[in-house]
Design an enzyme around this catalytic site. Structure first.
Site, PDB file in Angstrom:
ATOM      1  N   LYS A   1       5.533   7.323  19.191  1.00  0.00           N
ATOM      2  CA  LYS A   1       6.038   5.942  19.148  1.00  0.00           C
ATOM      3  C   LYS A   1       5.950   5.298  20.547  1.00  0.00           C
ATOM      4  O   LYS A   1       5.651   4.108  20.654  1.00  0.00           O
ATOM      5  CB  LYS A   1       7.483   5.907  18.626  1.00  0.00           C
ATOM      6  CG  LYS A   1       7.638   6.366  17.175  1.00  0.00           C
ATOM      7  CD  LYS A   1       6.988   5.424  16.163  1.00  0.00           C
ATOM      8  CE  LYS A   1       7.457   5.679  14.737  1.00  0.00           C
ATOM      9  NZ  LYS A   1       6.744   4.898  13.737  1.00  0.00           N
TER      10      LYS A   1
ATOM     11  N   THR B   1       0.829  -1.196   0.000  1.00  0.00           N
ATOM     12  CA  THR B   1       0.000   0.000   0.000  1.00  0.00           C
ATOM     13  C   THR B   1       0.870   1.255   0.000  1.00  0.00           C
ATOM     14  O   THR B   1       1.979   1.251   0.537  1.00  0.00           O
ATOM     15  CB  THR B   1      -0.938   0.039   1.232  1.00  0.00           C
ATOM     16  OG1 THR B   1      -0.145   0.251   2.401  1.00  0.00           O
ATOM     17  CG2 THR B   1      -1.723  -1.256   1.369  1.00  0.00           C
TER      18      THR B   1
ATOM     19  N   THR C   1      17.080   5.306   4.778  1.00  0.00           N
ATOM     20  CA  THR C   1      15.796   5.409   4.074  1.00  0.00           C
ATOM     21  C   THR C   1      15.554   6.898   3.800  1.00  0.00           C
ATOM     22  O   THR C   1      16.446   7.710   4.009  1.00  0.00           O
ATOM     23  CB  THR C   1      14.646   4.868   4.959  1.00  0.00           C
ATOM     24  OG1 THR C   1      14.484   5.783   6.058  1.00  0.00           O
ATOM     25  CG2 THR C   1      14.940   3.478   5.497  1.00  0.00           C
TER      26      THR C   1
ATOM     27  N   ASN D   1       3.910   0.101   9.123  1.00  0.00           N
ATOM     28  CA  ASN D   1       5.208   0.720   8.860  1.00  0.00           C
ATOM     29  C   ASN D   1       5.078   2.216   8.573  1.00  0.00           C
ATOM     30  O   ASN D   1       5.995   2.980   8.878  1.00  0.00           O
ATOM     31  CB  ASN D   1       5.838  -0.011   7.663  1.00  0.00           C
ATOM     32  CG  ASN D   1       6.991   0.766   7.075  1.00  0.00           C
ATOM     33  OD1 ASN D   1       8.066   0.819   7.655  1.00  0.00           O
ATOM     34  ND2 ASN D   1       6.765   1.406   5.932  1.00  0.00           N
TER      35      ASN D   1
ATOM     36  N   TYR E   1       7.492  13.033  17.954  1.00  0.00           N
ATOM     37  CA  TYR E   1       7.703  11.787  17.197  1.00  0.00           C
ATOM     38  C   TYR E   1       7.917  10.620  18.165  1.00  0.00           C
ATOM     39  O   TYR E   1       7.226   9.595  18.092  1.00  0.00           O
ATOM     40  CB  TYR E   1       8.912  11.948  16.266  1.00  0.00           C
ATOM     41  CG  TYR E   1       9.362  10.658  15.619  1.00  0.00           C
ATOM     42  CD1 TYR E   1       8.546   9.990  14.715  1.00  0.00           C
ATOM     43  CD2 TYR E   1      10.615  10.103  15.917  1.00  0.00           C
ATOM     44  CE1 TYR E   1       8.971   8.796  14.119  1.00  0.00           C
ATOM     45  CE2 TYR E   1      11.038   8.919  15.327  1.00  0.00           C
ATOM     46  CZ  TYR E   1      10.209   8.270  14.437  1.00  0.00           C
ATOM     47  OH  TYR E   1      10.624   7.090  13.854  1.00  0.00           O
TER      48      TYR E   1
ATOM     49  N   SER F   1       7.972   0.860  15.446  1.00  0.00           N
ATOM     50  CA  SER F   1       8.209   1.974  16.356  1.00  0.00           C
ATOM     51  C   SER F   1       9.551   2.567  15.963  1.00  0.00           C
ATOM     52  O   SER F   1       9.846   2.747  14.778  1.00  0.00           O
ATOM     53  CB  SER F   1       8.174   1.461  17.805  1.00  0.00           C
ATOM     54  OG  SER F   1       8.476   2.494  18.702  1.00  0.00           O
TER      55      SER F   1
HETATM   56  N1  LIG Z   1      14.855   5.122   8.924  1.00  0.00           N
HETATM   57  C1  LIG Z   1      15.031   5.265  10.185  1.00  0.00           C
HETATM   58  O1  LIG Z   1      16.111   5.657  10.629  1.00  0.00           O
HETATM   59  C2  LIG Z   1      13.941   4.882  11.142  1.00  0.00           C
HETATM   60  C3  LIG Z   1      14.296   4.657  12.476  1.00  0.00           C
HETATM   61  C4  LIG Z   1      13.315   4.294  13.362  1.00  0.00           C
HETATM   62  C5  LIG Z   1      12.014   4.120  12.934  1.00  0.00           C
HETATM   63  N2  LIG Z   1      11.688   4.347  11.623  1.00  0.00           N
HETATM   64  C6  LIG Z   1      10.285   4.149  11.231  1.00  0.00           C
HETATM   65  O2  LIG Z   1      10.222   3.335  10.087  1.00  0.00           O
HETATM   66  C7  LIG Z   1       8.994   3.573   9.395  1.00  0.00           C
HETATM   67  C8  LIG Z   1       9.262   3.698   7.911  1.00  0.00           C
HETATM   68  O3  LIG Z   1      10.039   4.832   7.669  1.00  0.00           O
HETATM   69  P1  LIG Z   1      11.321   4.803   6.714  1.00  0.00           P
HETATM   70  O4  LIG Z   1      12.513   4.954   7.541  1.00  0.00           O
HETATM   71  O5  LIG Z   1      11.231   3.658   5.793  1.00  0.00           O
HETATM   72  O6  LIG Z   1      11.136   6.197   5.935  1.00  0.00           O
HETATM   73  P2  LIG Z   1      10.535   6.559   4.495  1.00  0.00           P
HETATM   74  O7  LIG Z   1      11.430   5.998   3.428  1.00  0.00           O
HETATM   75  O8  LIG Z   1      10.316   8.023   4.534  1.00  0.00           O
HETATM   76  O9  LIG Z   1       9.153   5.781   4.421  1.00  0.00           O
HETATM   77  C9  LIG Z   1       8.031   6.233   5.126  1.00  0.00           C
HETATM   78  C10 LIG Z   1       6.803   5.621   4.502  1.00  0.00           C
HETATM   79  O10 LIG Z   1       5.645   5.980   5.275  1.00  0.00           O
HETATM   80  C11 LIG Z   1       4.679   6.472   4.365  1.00  0.00           C
HETATM   81  N3  LIG Z   1       3.706   7.356   5.016  1.00  0.00           N
HETATM   82  C12 LIG Z   1       3.914   8.486   5.729  1.00  0.00           C
HETATM   83  N4  LIG Z   1       2.737   8.999   6.144  1.00  0.00           N
HETATM   84  C13 LIG Z   1       1.768   8.170   5.685  1.00  0.00           C
HETATM   85  C14 LIG Z   1       0.353   8.122   5.771  1.00  0.00           C
HETATM   86  N5  LIG Z   1      -0.353   9.072   6.434  1.00  0.00           N
HETATM   87  N6  LIG Z   1      -0.314   7.089   5.207  1.00  0.00           N
HETATM   88  C15 LIG Z   1       0.349   6.121   4.537  1.00  0.00           C
HETATM   89  N7  LIG Z   1       1.684   6.119   4.371  1.00  0.00           N
HETATM   90  C16 LIG Z   1       2.377   7.123   4.953  1.00  0.00           C
HETATM   91  C17 LIG Z   1       5.471   7.152   3.274  1.00  0.00           C
HETATM   92  O11 LIG Z   1       4.635   7.348   2.143  1.00  0.00           O
HETATM   93  P3  LIG Z   1       4.902   8.497   1.034  1.00  0.00           P
HETATM   94  O12 LIG Z   1       5.906   7.910   0.069  1.00  0.00           O
HETATM   95  O13 LIG Z   1       3.574   8.728   0.415  1.00  0.00           O
HETATM   96  O14 LIG Z   1       5.429   9.705   1.754  1.00  0.00           O
HETATM   97  C18 LIG Z   1       6.559   6.119   3.078  1.00  0.00           C
HETATM   98  O15 LIG Z   1       6.069   5.043   2.312  1.00  0.00           O
HETATM   99  C19 LIG Z   1       8.384   4.813  10.038  1.00  0.00           C
HETATM  100  O16 LIG Z   1       7.328   4.429  10.902  1.00  0.00           O
HETATM  101  C20 LIG Z   1       9.538   5.405  10.831  1.00  0.00           C
HETATM  102  O17 LIG Z   1       9.098   6.130  11.945  1.00  0.00           O
HETATM  103  C21 LIG Z   1      12.620   4.727  10.727  1.00  0.00           C
END
Ligand SMILES: NC(=O)c1ccc[n+]([C@@H]2O[C@H](COP(=O)([O-])OP(=O)(O)OC[C@H]3O[C@@H](n4cnc5c(N)ncnc54)[C@H](OP(=O)(O)O)[C@@H]3O)[C@@H](O)[C@H]2O)c1
Length: 285
Positions: free
Chosen positions: A156, A36, A187, A87, A152, A138
């Protein structure tokens, strides 16, 4: 790839980052997937590669109509949902005073209420199946927070609190819950996805400002590899006894340990005062 126990996954936020890496890994592993995204055309290439096992659906997790439609699509296409991965999420950086009310509410809407919407919509399906696994993304900031991440990390933390109770509520129904706590992974999290405080204040430049500079500096060279995280998640979902909390990356692991040590030290230091507030006749529950 042959897979003796193929599962049906539903992953939110599959356009980039963890969600995308996991979507690709799940399909390669031989499982089925409802991928999705807010812009589902970003999933075309992936779905075309796996026409039998992949479906793409438009989903903003804050939109209950789209949430229900995504779950309905999964049931129509594959008849069940074995794994829900919440996610979708994004960071908000800024001191509590610097971020706007609108930014705060929007962040909680996605990171907390979006996941709750998904869980409450998928639970009737999993209850009927008497099986399922809910994986909630988270962050290490959801267990040991950073300054500048009050909202943020706060969202979480709340997601983790919800997940802890849910774990016990649904275990007798055959449903598992895992909280994932990554440290910094490569990411779009720090780049295009990070929401920055609307009102920057001089008073926070030495603290939150420094943390933001640090984030910008490590962007692109974060130690965590999302493809390896995806493999770890597949392993956990296929294990007989998955953990409630899964920490990902050495940075997060060390932060988690430090938090436990400081909690234990503080608890020990104040034990007598804590115990002194009970009625003399009260027993421990
Ligand atoms: N990367 C890190 O260092 C890190 C560390 C700890 C936790 N996380 C967590 O990992 C998860 C994924 O993030 P990521 O690191 O993979 O970053 P990312 O590449 O920015 O991916 C985030 C994803 O969430 C989607 N999203 C945001 N708001 C949304 C909404 N309202 N409805 C549906 N989709 C939505 C984005 O969609 P769009 O493409 O449409 O914007 C994108 O697909 C998040 O929950 C983040 O908090 C990441």
């Amino acid at each position: 790839m042959s897979n003796s126990n193929p599962k049906v996954w539903l992953i939110t936020g599959s356009s980039t980052g963890f969600g995308r890496a996991l979507a690709e890994a799940v399909l390669k592993h031989g499982d089925s997937l409802v991928a999705t995204a807010r812009k589902p055309e970003q999933l075309n290439e992936l779905v075309n590669q796996y026409p039998e096992t992949a479906k793409a659906v438009r989903l903003n997790v804050t939109n209950q109509t789209e949430v229900q439609a995504a779950v309905d699509t999964a049931i129509q296409a594959f008849g069940r949902i074995d794994v829900l991965v919440n996610n979708a999420g994004y960071g908000l950086i800024g001191a509590l005073e610097e971020v706007s009310d609108e930014q705060i509410r929007r962040n909680f809407e996605t990171n907390l209420f979006g996941a709750i919407n998904m869980i409450r919509t998928v639970l009737p399906v999993m209850r009927q199946q008497k099986s399922g696994h809910i994986v909630n993304m988270s962050a290490i900031a959801g267990f040991s927070n950073e300054l500048g991440f009050s909202i943020y990390g706060g969202a979480k933390f709340a997601l983790e609190g919800v997940s802890e109770a849910l774990y016990g509520e649904v275990a007798p129904l055959g449903i598992k819950v895992t909280i994932v706590e990554p440290g910094p992974f490569r990411t779009d999290f720090i780049g295009r996805s990070l929401d920055r405080a609307e009102h920057s204040m001089d008073e926070y430049q030495e603290t939150v400002g420094k943390f933001l500079q640090f984030l910008d500096k490590i962007n692109g060279s974060q130690p965590g590899d999302p493809d390896k995280a995806a493999q770890a998640l597949i392993q956990v979902v296929n294990s007989d006894n998955p953990p409630l909390r899964l920490v990902l990356g050495k940075y997060a692991y060390s932060k988690f340990r430090k938090k436990i040590e400081s909690l234990t030290a503080e608890l020990d230091a104040w034990e007598q005062l804590a115990a002194s507030t009970d009625f003399e006749t009260a027993g421990a529950r």
